[in-house]
Design a protein around this motif. Sequence first.
Motif, short mmCIF file in Angstrom:
data_model
loop_
_atom_site.label_atom_id
_atom_site.label_comp_id
_atom_site.label_asym_id
_atom_site.label_seq_id
_atom_site.Cartn_x
_atom_site.Cartn_y
_atom_site.Cartn_z
N SER A 75 4.21 47.89 -20.08
CA SER A 75 5.14 49.01 -19.98
C SER A 75 6.51 48.54 -20.46
CB SER A 75 5.21 49.55 -18.55
OG SER A 75 5.66 48.55 -17.67
N VAL A 76 7.15 49.39 -21.23
CA VAL A 76 8.47 49.10 -21.78
C VAL A 76 9.38 50.30 -21.55
CG1 VAL A 76 7.62 47.51 -23.55
CG2 VAL A 76 7.81 49.93 -24.09
N HIS A 77 10.65 50.14 -21.83
CA HIS A 77 11.61 51.24 -21.73
C HIS A 77 11.18 52.35 -22.68
CE1 HIS A 77 15.47 53.35 -22.13
NE2 HIS A 77 15.76 52.82 -20.94
N SER A 78 11.42 53.60 -22.29
CA SER A 78 10.95 54.73 -23.10
C SER A 78 11.53 54.73 -24.51
CB SER A 78 11.28 56.04 -22.39
OG SER A 78 12.68 56.15 -22.19
N GLU A 79 12.74 54.22 -24.69
CA GLU A 79 13.33 54.16 -26.03
C GLU A 79 12.65 53.13 -26.91
OE1 GLU A 79 17.48 53.39 -25.60
OE2 GLU A 79 17.87 55.26 -24.54
N ASP A 80 11.99 52.13 -26.31
CA ASP A 80 11.35 51.06 -27.06
C ASP A 80 9.88 51.31 -27.36
OD1 ASP A 80 13.69 49.54 -27.11
OD2 ASP A 80 13.25 48.65 -25.16
N MET A 81 9.34 52.41 -26.87
CA MET A 81 7.92 52.69 -27.04
C MET A 81 7.52 52.73 -28.52
SD MET A 81 5.20 53.10 -25.22
CE MET A 81 5.72 53.65 -23.63
N GLY A 82 8.31 53.38 -29.33
CA GLY A 82 8.01 53.47 -30.76
C GLY A 82 8.05 52.13 -31.46
N LYS A 83 8.93 51.25 -31.02
CA LYS A 83 9.03 49.94 -31.64
C LYS A 83 7.82 49.08 -31.33
CE LYS A 83 13.99 49.99 -31.57
NZ LYS A 83 15.21 49.50 -31.00
N VAL A 84 7.25 49.24 -30.14
CA VAL A 84 6.07 48.46 -29.75
C VAL A 84 4.81 49.02 -30.42
CG1 VAL A 84 4.62 47.79 -27.81
CG2 VAL A 84 7.09 47.73 -27.58
N ILE A 85 4.74 50.33 -30.57
CA ILE A 85 3.56 50.93 -31.19
C ILE A 85 3.63 50.82 -32.71
CG2 ILE A 85 2.31 53.10 -31.52
CD1 ILE A 85 3.20 53.83 -28.66
N GLY A 86 4.78 51.10 -33.30
CA GLY A 86 4.93 51.00 -34.74
C GLY A 86 4.38 52.22 -35.46
N LYS A 87 4.61 52.27 -36.76
CA LYS A 87 4.11 53.39 -37.56
C LYS A 87 2.59 53.32 -37.61
CE LYS A 87 8.01 54.18 -40.57
NZ LYS A 87 8.51 54.29 -41.93
N GLN A 88 1.97 54.42 -37.23
CA GLN A 88 0.51 54.56 -37.20
C GLN A 88 -0.15 53.47 -36.36
OE1 GLN A 88 -0.77 54.76 -41.27
NE2 GLN A 88 0.16 56.75 -41.60
N GLY A 89 0.59 52.92 -35.39
CA GLY A 89 0.02 51.93 -34.48
C GLY A 89 -0.16 50.54 -35.06
N ARG A 90 0.51 50.24 -36.15
CA ARG A 90 0.32 48.96 -36.82
C ARG A 90 0.78 47.77 -35.97
NH1 ARG A 90 2.23 50.89 -42.75
NH2 ARG A 90 0.29 51.93 -43.30
N ILE A 91 1.93 47.91 -35.32
CA ILE A 91 2.43 46.78 -34.52
C ILE A 91 1.54 46.57 -33.30
CG2 ILE A 91 4.37 45.96 -33.12
CD1 ILE A 91 6.22 47.31 -35.15
N ALA A 92 1.14 47.65 -32.64
CA ALA A 92 0.24 47.54 -31.49
C ALA A 92 -1.07 46.88 -31.90
CB ALA A 92 -0.01 48.92 -30.88
N LYS A 93 -1.59 47.26 -33.04
CA LYS A 93 -2.84 46.67 -33.54
C LYS A 93 -2.66 45.18 -33.82
CE LYS A 93 -6.41 47.22 -37.03
NZ LYS A 93 -6.87 47.93 -38.21
N ALA A 94 -1.51 44.81 -34.39
CA ALA A 94 -1.24 43.41 -34.68
C ALA A 94 -1.13 42.58 -33.40
CB ALA A 94 0.03 43.28 -35.50
#
Length: 75
Positions: free
Chosen positions: A35-54
């Motif tokens: 769990s992260v701050h709500s503003e950081d959610m997009g940074k952790v997930i990334g475009k089309q989930g690429r960062i989360a997948k990595a």
Amino acid sequence: MEELIETIVKALVDHPEEVRIEEVKTDHAITYQLSVHSEDMGKVIGKQGRIAKAIRTVINAAGTNESKKINLEIV
């Protein structure tokens, strides 16, 4: 493993003090709930989930010596 996840995620977010990781073990799997701050959610997930997948790929590679499946949930 939690330290690895924490190190990766804290480098990505603007609010590293709000990064929380909880480990849930079952017979066949280990699940890490991130769990992260709500503003950081997009940074952790990334475009089309690429960062989360990595991140998941790195965790799976680091946990190959475990006999359990390793999952990462972003909540």
